[in-house]
Scaffold this motif. Structure first.
Motif, mmCIF file in Angstrom:
data_model
loop_
_atom_site.group_PDB
_atom_site.id
_atom_site.type_symbol
_atom_site.label_atom_id
_atom_site.label_comp_id
_atom_site.label_asym_id
_atom_site.label_seq_id
_atom_site.Cartn_x
_atom_site.Cartn_y
_atom_site.Cartn_z
ATOM 1 N N CYS A 156 82.740 -13.874 26.741
ATOM 2 C CA CYS A 156 82.299 -14.991 27.558
ATOM 3 C C CYS A 156 80.959 -15.543 27.103
ATOM 4 O O CYS A 156 80.507 -16.583 27.580
ATOM 5 N N ASN A 157 80.302 -14.847 26.237
ATOM 6 C CA ASN A 157 79.001 -15.294 25.739
ATOM 7 C C ASN A 157 79.044 -15.158 24.223
ATOM 8 O O ASN A 157 79.224 -14.080 23.684
ATOM 9 N N PRO A 201 88.805 -11.493 29.719
ATOM 10 C CA PRO A 201 87.878 -11.465 30.862
ATOM 11 C C PRO A 201 86.437 -11.351 30.393
ATOM 12 O O PRO A 201 86.153 -10.893 29.288
ATOM 13 N N CYS A 202 85.538 -11.741 31.262
ATOM 14 C CA CYS A 202 84.132 -11.724 30.888
ATOM 15 C C CYS A 202 83.503 -10.346 30.945
ATOM 16 O O CYS A 202 82.314 -10.204 30.680
ATOM 17 N N PRO A 249 86.886 -18.809 27.001
ATOM 18 C CA PRO A 249 87.793 -19.944 26.784
ATOM 19 C C PRO A 249 88.631 -19.734 25.527
ATOM 20 O O PRO A 249 88.090 -19.453 24.452
ATOM 21 N N PRO A 250 89.960 -19.874 25.633
ATOM 22 C CA PRO A 250 90.807 -19.703 24.453
ATOM 23 C C PRO A 250 90.785 -20.950 23.583
ATOM 24 O O PRO A 250 90.688 -22.080 24.097
ATOM 25 N N GLN A 306 91.106 -25.958 30.836
ATOM 26 C CA GLN A 306 90.096 -24.999 31.272
ATOM 27 C C GLN A 306 89.302 -25.483 32.483
ATOM 28 O O GLN A 306 88.829 -24.657 33.282
ATOM 29 N N ASN A 307 89.150 -26.782 32.625
ATOM 30 C CA ASN A 307 88.386 -27.267 33.790
ATOM 31 C C ASN A 307 88.930 -28.630 34.213
ATOM 32 O O ASN A 307 89.484 -29.367 33.408
ATOM 33 N N GLY A 308 88.768 -28.906 35.504
ATOM 34 C CA GLY A 308 89.266 -30.175 36.057
ATOM 35 C C GLY A 308 90.626 -30.003 36.692
ATOM 36 O O GLY A 308 91.602 -29.702 36.017
ATOM 37 N N GLY A 309 90.719 -30.166 37.944
ATOM 38 C CA GLY A 309 92.000 -30.090 38.632
ATOM 39 C C GLY A 309 92.267 -28.711 39.193
ATOM 40 O O GLY A 309 91.661 -27.715 38.789
ATOM 41 N N ASN A 310 93.223 -28.695 40.152
ATOM 42 C CA ASN A 310 93.523 -27.434 40.822
ATOM 43 C C ASN A 310 94.203 -26.410 39.917
ATOM 44 O O ASN A 310 94.186 -25.213 40.192
#
Length: 406
Positions: A96-97, A64-65, A43-44, A25-29
């Protein structure tokens, strides 16, 4: 770690065993944040797979949010519950929330169950049946969605609570609702094929209402069956006593009589249990002189006095149930003709009798021949006196008589 292939799928080899698979989900291209933008998706969660000399597949849906979805259960049918047993279920959503707020916006929950704002549905159901209700969930971004769910609460042991039917009356509309409890409503009622049918003109509806207008009397037995929504059935034998209505005297009035003329009038009754026994009611005035009432209900005799007489009769059926009725009986006086007077080739005379009574006036020229000819037939509801004339008189040798009736 693995990147997608040319078709956008991730694939990599692993050893046999239990694996937790997730999307970066985060970090890297190649992370979701880099591809979609942080905060633009829900986030799944990771998925657990067991590999044993075979392939395993994990599918991920990125929400989607701009929306929110209820992610459980897989169908809109919630796990069933049991009457008077504690029940608990946790609703879940994705957005998303995660600041979710749950509420019931329509439908009916079983008594004793409550849907809390955190998505917990719990409590002890106090009534059984099938319930449908709609829940709404709202997230911290103000997005909301609705979903309608079905919940079945099973009752105790299915049973028929009606063991006695109140008596019905022959010819009178009857309606009685049968009662059942337990099982899972709604209930459907029927007559099993091994049972006799309800009495004539009565029918049992699937709603449990036994109704109709009985056409017979007596005691009748039959069996009823109730079936709940799980197709469980219970049978119950019942009996219904149909009685005749209380006796009632059917005569509206009595025909008029005439002084000195034989009289008879038959009294009638209906209902109760024949045969009927007739008499004057206790404390009643007497019948007109020379008239009597026999036990079969016949008033007969030759009235000796004219006038209007009131009395009360009583009919008693075989069950000693009685019916009383007051009657008035008019006895007309004997009709009379005043001495005819001569009025230029005709006789004129005055008839005195009773109002609303038929009289026939006959004429003869020779009493020895007894050949009487009808001259007039009179009837008036308003008067008891008539002026009559005989326009065919050619001489003064005429004889007249009055007959009661045409």
């Amino acid at each position: 770690y693995a990147d997608t292939d040319a078709n956008g799928n991730y694939a990599f080899n692993v050893a046999n065993g239990n694996w937790s698979v997730g999307v970066n989900q985060n970090g890297g291209n190649d992370s979701l944040d880099a591809l979609l933008g942080a905060g633009t998706y829900a986030p799944p969660n990771n998925q657990n797979l067991t590999i044993a000399n075979d392939n395993g597949t994990a599918n991920f849906v990125i929400q989607p949010c701009d929306g929110i979805q209820i992610v459980n259960p897989a169908t809109t049918n919630l796990p069933p519950g049991q009457l008077n047993n504690y029940y608990s279920f946790q609703f879940q959503a994705a957005s998303c929330n995660n600041n979710f707020n749950w509420s019931q916006i329509s439908g009916t929950l079983p008594n004793g169950l409550t849907l809390y704002s955190g998505g917990a549905l719990n409590g002890t159901p106090l009534n059984s049946g099938n319930f449908t209700f709609t829940v709404q969930v709202t997230d911290g971004n103000g997005h909301s969605t609705n979903e309608t769910f079905a919940l079945s609460i099973a009752g105790g042991v299915l049973q028929i609570n009606t063991g006695f039917l109140p008596a019905a009356t022959n010819g009178i509309v009857y309606s009685q609702t049968l009662q059942a409890s337990g099982g899972v409503p709604p209930y459907s009622w029927s007559i099993p094929n091994f049972s006799a049918n309800p009495p004539a003109n009565l029918a049992l509806g699937t709603n449990g209402v036994l109704s109709g207008t009985p056409a017979v009397s007596g005691n009748f037995g039959f069996t009823v069956r109730v079936t709940d929504s799980t197709l469980a059935t219970v049978d119950q034998p019942l009996s219904l006593n149909i009685v005749n209505p209380p006796p009632a005297i059917t005569n509206v009035s009595l025909p008029q009589g005439n002084e000195g003329v034989s009289y008879h009038a038959q009294l009638g009754a209906t209902g109760g249990q024949p045969p009927y026994t007739w008499a004057l009611a206790f404390g009643s005035a007497s019948l007109p002189p020379q008239l009597s009432l026999n036990s079969a209900g016949l008033i007969a005799g030759t009235p000796a006095t004219n006038g209007e007489f009131y009395f009360q009769v009583q009919a008693t059926d075989a069950n000693f149930t009685t019916a009383n009725k007051v009657f008035g009986l008019l006895i007309n006086p004997k009709p009379s003709l005043a001495l005819p007077t001569w009025r230029t080739n005709r006789f004129q005379m005055r008839l005195m009798g009773g109002s609303n009574q038929n009289y026939t006036i006959q004429v003869s020229t020779n009493l020895g021949l007894a050949n009487w000819t009808t001259l007039f037939i009179t009837n008036s509801p308003d008067t008891n006196a008539f002026w009559l004339s005989d326009p065919n008189a050619t001489n003064r040798q005429r004889f007249y008589r009055v007959l009661i009736g045409p």
